[in-house]
Write a protein that holds these residues in place. Structure first.
Motif, PDB file in Angstrom:
ATOM      1  N   GLY A 156       0.837  -1.192   0.000  1.00 30.46           N
ATOM      2  CA  GLY A 156       0.000   0.000   0.000  1.00 30.46           C
ATOM      3  C   GLY A 156       0.876   1.246   0.000  1.00 30.46           C
ATOM      4  O   GLY A 156       1.813   1.363  -0.785  1.00 30.46           O
ATOM      5  N   ASP A 157       0.587   2.140   0.903  1.00 34.19           N
ATOM      6  CA  ASP A 157       1.365   3.385   1.010  1.00 34.19           C
ATOM      7  C   ASP A 157       2.367   3.343   2.154  1.00 34.19           C
ATOM      8  O   ASP A 157       2.922   4.380   2.518  1.00 34.19           O
ATOM      9  CB  ASP A 157       0.414   4.576   1.217  1.00 34.19           C
ATOM     10  N   LYS A 158       2.621   2.173   2.731  1.00 30.03           N
ATOM     11  CA  LYS A 158       3.484   2.065   3.902  1.00 30.03           C
ATOM     12  C   LYS A 158       4.681   1.162   3.626  1.00 30.03           C
ATOM     13  O   LYS A 158       4.617   0.244   2.796  1.00 30.03           O
ATOM     14  CB  LYS A 158       2.707   1.511   5.095  1.00 30.03           C
TER      15      LYS A 158
ATOM     16  N   SER B  77      -4.983  -7.379   3.459  1.00 31.82           N
ATOM     17  CA  SER B  77      -4.638  -6.404   4.501  1.00 31.82           C
ATOM     18  C   SER B  77      -3.359  -6.842   5.201  1.00 31.82           C
ATOM     19  O   SER B  77      -3.155  -8.033   5.448  1.00 31.82           O
ATOM     20  CB  SER B  77      -5.774  -6.277   5.530  1.00 31.82           C
TER      21      SER B  77
ATOM     22  N   THR C  35      -0.976  -5.734   8.652  1.00 36.47           N
ATOM     23  CA  THR C  35      -0.888  -4.948   9.883  1.00 36.47           C
ATOM     24  C   THR C  35       0.490  -5.118  10.497  1.00 36.47           C
ATOM     25  O   THR C  35       0.976  -6.250  10.638  1.00 36.47           O
ATOM     26  CB  THR C  35      -1.958  -5.402  10.890  1.00 36.47           C
TER      27      THR C  35
ATOM     28  N   THR D  18       0.050   0.141  12.109  1.00 36.85           N
ATOM     29  CA  THR D  18      -0.852   0.580  11.050  1.00 36.85           C
ATOM     30  C   THR D  18      -1.334  -0.615  10.252  1.00 36.85           C
ATOM     31  O   THR D  18      -0.711  -1.683  10.255  1.00 36.85           O
ATOM     32  CB  THR D  18      -0.157   1.588  10.114  1.00 36.85           C
ATOM     33  N   THR D  19      -2.457  -0.427   9.588  1.00 34.37           N
ATOM     34  CA  THR D  19      -3.012  -1.460   8.707  1.00 34.37           C
ATOM     35  C   THR D  19      -3.205  -0.880   7.314  1.00 34.37           C
ATOM     36  O   THR D  19      -3.806   0.188   7.160  1.00 34.37           O
ATOM     37  CB  THR D  19      -4.358  -1.983   9.235  1.00 34.37           C
ATOM     38  N   GLU D  20      -2.677  -1.583   6.324  1.00 30.36           N
ATOM     39  CA  GLU D  20      -2.846  -1.189   4.930  1.00 30.36           C
ATOM     40  C   GLU D  20      -3.662  -2.256   4.215  1.00 30.36           C
ATOM     41  O   GLU D  20      -3.411  -3.462   4.357  1.00 30.36           O
ATOM     42  CB  GLU D  20      -1.497  -1.023   4.242  1.00 30.36           C
ATOM     43  N   THR D  21      -4.635  -1.834   3.413  1.00 24.08           N
ATOM     44  CA  THR D  21      -5.485  -2.753   2.657  1.00 24.08           C
ATOM     45  C   THR D  21      -5.447  -2.392   1.177  1.00 24.08           C
ATOM     46  O   THR D  21      -5.606  -1.225   0.817  1.00 24.08           O
ATOM     47  CB  THR D  21      -6.939  -2.702   3.158  1.00 24.08           C
TER      48      THR D  21
END
Length: 253
Positions: A97-99, A146, A148, A156-159
């Motif tokens: 994702g963005d992380k 997802s 985490t 944080t959690t990215e999906t």
């Protein structure tokens, strides 16, 4: 990718040769429980990350309609639950994702790979001793993954959502053992498009314990294996394998 795969599936369906249609209208309904041991990796950006996935029991349901109309294929719809849960300790930065998840940290993942098979097929043989079907399968994924963990010093959690059709070739064969109600069968879908590959097959034994003019009922058991290698389908890349025993019931009207 989605438009390309769907177009390929429709093009192949138009080219499929005609074969012997079912001589009687038939409806098949079935359900199965599948004990799978998933393993593998996935990525959104950069390198794929291996995860330790938990063994789980999944469900699968299907319906097939066979008819006597020449040239028109029979239709089968099959829904398979495939929701993966796992974790990993990162030995390198994992971008998702963005992380960017931190090296040395533990990340947990939940992947929704539930999907529907849209199968068009013809019957080459269809009798009590031997049956053989061939056709096309458009396997449709519409899910998300997802992750985490710790990124930039905080949990944080990215999906990431993804969706796409993968066109596959479809084969099914069954051989009956006379006067026993028993049969052995194999069913599979396989095709590679670009660098994406799906392999989904099952082999097993069926016992038809109810057989009359109104309804046939059979129990089925065997082994199912699924390989899901997606290459940049809505920015998701996977190399996953889920295999294990299954058991279920099929009703034929």
């Amino acid at each position: 990718m989605k438009k390309y795969c769907l177009a390929a599936a429709l093009s192949l369906a138009c080219l499929a040769p005609a074969a012997q249609a079912d001589t009687l209208l038939g409806l098949y309904l079935g359900g199965e429980a599948w004990g799978a041991e998933p393993e593998g990796s996935f990525a959104n950006k950069g390198n794929q990350q291996d995860f330790d996935f938990a063994d789980k029991n999944f469900s699968s349901f299907y319906a097939a309609l066979e008819h006597p109309v020449p040239l028109v294929p029979n239709v089968k719809l099959k829904y398979t639950e495939l929701k993966l849960e796992g974790s990993a300790v990162l030995n390198e930065t994992f971008d998702f994702g963005d992380k960017s998840f931190t090296v040395g940290g533990t990340v947990n993942t939940v992947g929704d790979l539930n999907h529907m098979d849209y199968i068009l097929y013809y019957e080459l043989f269809d009798n009590d001793l031997v049956s053989f079907d061939f056709g096309l399968n458009a396997k449709h994924f519409d899910g998300d993954i997802s992750v985490t963990g710790f990124a930039n010093g905080e949990s944080t959690t990215e999906t990431v959502d993804f969706s796409g059709f993968i066109p596959l070739g479809y084969l099914r064969g069954e051989v009956g053992l006379p006067l026993t109600g028993l049969s052995v069968f194999a069913e599979g879908s396989l095709l590679a498009i670009d660098d994406s590959k799906i392999q989904d097959f099952q082999i097993g034994v069926a016992w038809e314990f109810i057989d009359n003019m109104a309804v046939d009922v059979a129990v089925r058991a065997g082994y199912r294996s699924m390989v899901v290698e997606l290459d940049d389908v809505d920015d998701i890349t996977t190399d996953l394998d889920a295999s294990g025993p299954f058991a279920g019931v099929q009703v034929h009207f």
